[in-house]
Design an enzyme around this catalytic site. Structure first.
Site, PDB file in Angstrom:
ATOM      1  N   SER A 143      -1.142  -6.414   5.509  1.00  0.00           N
ATOM      2  CA  SER A 143       0.102  -6.246   6.265  1.00  0.00           C
ATOM      3  C   SER A 143      -0.238  -5.993   7.717  1.00  0.00           C
ATOM      4  O   SER A 143      -1.273  -5.384   8.022  1.00  0.00           O
ATOM      5  CB  SER A 143       0.888  -5.045   5.728  1.00  0.00           C
ATOM      6  OG  SER A 143       2.001  -4.770   6.563  1.00  0.00           O
ATOM      7  N   TYR A 157       1.280   3.673   3.486  1.00  0.00           N
ATOM      8  CA  TYR A 157       1.219   2.240   3.161  1.00  0.00           C
ATOM      9  C   TYR A 157       0.300   1.525   4.150  1.00  0.00           C
ATOM     10  O   TYR A 157      -0.552   0.713   3.758  1.00  0.00           O
ATOM     11  CB  TYR A 157       2.640   1.662   3.220  1.00  0.00           C
ATOM     12  CG  TYR A 157       2.734   0.162   3.164  1.00  0.00           C
ATOM     13  CD1 TYR A 157       2.597  -0.527   1.962  1.00  0.00           C
ATOM     14  CD2 TYR A 157       3.000  -0.586   4.325  1.00  0.00           C
ATOM     15  CE1 TYR A 157       2.705  -1.912   1.908  1.00  0.00           C
ATOM     16  CE2 TYR A 157       3.117  -1.964   4.283  1.00  0.00           C
ATOM     17  CZ  TYR A 157       2.965  -2.630   3.072  1.00  0.00           C
ATOM     18  OH  TYR A 157       3.074  -4.000   3.032  1.00  0.00           O
TER      19      TYR A 157
HETATM   20  P1  NAP Z   1       8.546  -7.830  -3.271  1.00  0.00           P
HETATM   21  O1  NAP Z   1       9.554  -8.856  -2.933  1.00  0.00           O
HETATM   22  O2  NAP Z   1       8.968  -6.417  -3.510  1.00  0.00           O
HETATM   23  O3  NAP Z   1       7.703  -8.364  -4.540  1.00  0.00           O
HETATM   24  C1  NAP Z   1       6.677  -7.576  -5.026  1.00  0.00           C
HETATM   25  C2  NAP Z   1       6.043  -8.263  -6.199  1.00  0.00           C
HETATM   26  O4  NAP Z   1       4.969  -7.414  -6.660  1.00  0.00           O
HETATM   27  C3  NAP Z   1       6.968  -8.442  -7.383  1.00  0.00           C
HETATM   28  O5  NAP Z   1       6.614  -9.639  -8.026  1.00  0.00           O
HETATM   29  C4  NAP Z   1       6.649  -7.242  -8.270  1.00  0.00           C
HETATM   30  O6  NAP Z   1       6.872  -7.485  -9.638  1.00  0.00           O
HETATM   31  C5  NAP Z   1       5.178  -7.100  -8.029  1.00  0.00           C
HETATM   32  N1  NAP Z   1       4.648  -5.760  -8.262  1.00  0.00           N
HETATM   33  C6  NAP Z   1       5.087  -4.586  -7.765  1.00  0.00           C
HETATM   34  N2  NAP Z   1       4.330  -3.572  -8.225  1.00  0.00           N
HETATM   35  C7  NAP Z   1       3.395  -4.138  -9.029  1.00  0.00           C
HETATM   36  C8  NAP Z   1       2.322  -3.631  -9.790  1.00  0.00           C
HETATM   37  N3  NAP Z   1       2.062  -2.314  -9.850  1.00  0.00           N
HETATM   38  N4  NAP Z   1       1.575  -4.498 -10.506  1.00  0.00           N
HETATM   39  C9  NAP Z   1       1.821  -5.829 -10.475  1.00  0.00           C
HETATM   40  N5  NAP Z   1       2.834  -6.379  -9.763  1.00  0.00           N
HETATM   41  C10 NAP Z   1       3.607  -5.524  -9.056  1.00  0.00           C
HETATM   42  O7  NAP Z   1       7.412  -7.735  -2.149  1.00  0.00           O
HETATM   43  P2  NAP Z   1       6.935  -8.772  -1.025  1.00  0.00           P
HETATM   44  O8  NAP Z   1       7.652  -8.427   0.233  1.00  0.00           O
HETATM   45  O9  NAP Z   1       6.947 -10.144  -1.533  1.00  0.00           O
HETATM   46  O10 NAP Z   1       5.441  -8.251  -0.829  1.00  0.00           O
HETATM   47  C11 NAP Z   1       4.323  -8.944  -1.366  1.00  0.00           C
HETATM   48  C12 NAP Z   1       3.089  -8.419  -0.647  1.00  0.00           C
HETATM   49  O11 NAP Z   1       3.229  -8.630   0.756  1.00  0.00           O
HETATM   50  C13 NAP Z   1       2.862  -6.926  -0.827  1.00  0.00           C
HETATM   51  O12 NAP Z   1       1.480  -6.664  -0.947  1.00  0.00           O
HETATM   52  C14 NAP Z   1       3.393  -6.348   0.472  1.00  0.00           C
HETATM   53  O13 NAP Z   1       2.793  -5.114   0.778  1.00  0.00           O
HETATM   54  C15 NAP Z   1       2.999  -7.430   1.444  1.00  0.00           C
HETATM   55  N6  NAP Z   1       3.761  -7.420   2.690  1.00  0.00           N
HETATM   56  C16 NAP Z   1       5.106  -7.655   2.691  1.00  0.00           C
HETATM   57  C17 NAP Z   1       5.784  -7.647   3.911  1.00  0.00           C
HETATM   58  C18 NAP Z   1       7.270  -7.892   4.026  1.00  0.00           C
HETATM   59  O14 NAP Z   1       7.834  -7.672   5.113  1.00  0.00           O
HETATM   60  N7  NAP Z   1       7.950  -8.328   2.965  1.00  0.00           N
HETATM   61  C19 NAP Z   1       5.084  -7.391   5.091  1.00  0.00           C
HETATM   62  C20 NAP Z   1       3.724  -7.163   5.026  1.00  0.00           C
HETATM   63  C21 NAP Z   1       3.069  -7.189   3.828  1.00  0.00           C
HETATM   64  P3  NAP Z   1       8.153  -6.849 -10.437  1.00  0.00           P
HETATM   65  O15 NAP Z   1       9.357  -7.385  -9.785  1.00  0.00           O
HETATM   66  O16 NAP Z   1       8.063  -7.334 -11.826  1.00  0.00           O
HETATM   67  O17 NAP Z   1       8.000  -5.380 -10.388  1.00  0.00           O
END
Ligand code: NAP
Length: 248
Positions: A143, A157
């Site tokens: 991130s 985080y």
């Molecule tokens: P999201 O929409 O909340 O999706 C998260 C995904 O991770 C879901 O498929 C969820 O599955 C799964 N998950 C959560 N906890 C888990 C665990 N303990 N074991 C296995 N799977 C798990 O999040 P996102 O925004 O796509 O984020 C994806 C990645 O990008 C993360 O690492 C996040 O930190 C990073 N990121 C996101 C952003 C942003 O602005 N969105 C920015 C920087 C970095 P379930 O639905 O089944 O729980």
């Protein structure tokens, strides 16, 4: 035909977009999820519609037995893997550091750090030429918070993602001559459901005007960077980071 890829957290958000894109490019997909089986099934169906074998496995990346079973299932159902997208991650309610509890810290680091390490370990055991593997690629989803620090929101985080960055650098050097490339993307503000976990579903709209590009990123824009790092087009790229942050 490109080989199978494990995408953790592939049921929603960035992971789901990545699974769909990799499937379009011919990779069989093993995605993991924890809660949202329906969303996971939708991604599997979309991959199948592209003529690609895909499976969804309920596996909490912070639980070692789940991770071992996730990779064992990928081996058994799809054959030897060629890559890992270490994407599963969580935030927590926006808070200042003095409000952060031990329970919160433990979960934050268990999912974002221990989870990424366990999955990378299982991938290296399969991909490394040292273990008889055929090589491959790992892409960690870090991130921009790792660099910016996320003050007033989730410094914990940010610190967890900084640990993922350090692992990316160290592991990339550890396995560089064993056929494995290890890189990371650092997304900025991407429109997904993760912001609701932080207690502010509209966070991307509040912050968008402060970004150089004045808009949040789309999941497809992150998936494209991940897919490139996984691909042979990035064959001489390891230990590198792609910031997908709209200039921030
Ligand atoms: P999201 O929409 O909340 O999706 C998260 C995904 O991770 C879901 O498929 C969820 O599955 C799964 N998950 C959560 N906890 C888990 C665990 N303990 N074991 C296995 N799977 C798990 O999040 P996102 O925004 O796509 O984020 C994806 C990645 O990008 C993360 O690492 C996040 O930190 C990073 N990121 C996101 C952003 C942003 O602005 N969105 C920015 C920087 C970095 P379930 O639905 O089944 O729980």
């Amino acid at each position: 035909m490109p080989g199978p890829v494990v995408v953790t957290g592939g049921s929603r958000g960035i992971g789901a977009a990545t699974a769909r894109l990799l499937a379009q490019r011919g990779h069989a997909i093993c995605l993991s999820f924890v809660h949202d089986a329906e969303a996971a099934d939708e991604v599997v169906t979309a991959c199948a519609a592209a003529g690609i074998e895909a499976i969804a496995v309920r596996a909490d990346v912070s639980v070692e037995a789940d991770v071992v079973e996730l990779f064992r299932t990928a081996d058994a159902e799809l054959g030897p893997i060629a890559g890992l997208v270490n994407n599963a991650g969580v935030v927590d309610r926006q808070a200042r550091l003095e409000e952060i509890t031990t329970a919160r810290l433990e979960r934050m680091f268990a999912v974002n750090v221990t989870g990424a390490f366990l999955c990378a370990r299982e991938a290296v055991r399969r991909l490394s030429t040292r273990h008889g593997g055929g090589g491959g690629a790992i892409v960690n989803v870090s991130s921009r918070a790792a660099v910016l620090g996320a003050p007033g929101e989730y410094v914990d985080y940010a610190a967890a993602k900084a640990a993922v960055d350090a692992m990316t650098v160290g592991l990339s050097k550890e396995v560089a001559d064993e056929g494995i490339r290890v890189n990371a993307v650092r997304p900025g503000l991407i429109a997904t459901e993760i912001h609701a976990q932080g207690g502010e579903p509209g966070r991307v709209h509040r912050l968008a005007p402060t970004l150089p590009m004045k808009r949040p990123g789309r999941v497809e824009e992150v998936a494209a960077a991940i897919a490139w790092l996984l691909s042979d087009e990035a064959s001489y790229v390891t230990g590198s980071f792609i910031d997908v942050g709209g200039g921030r």
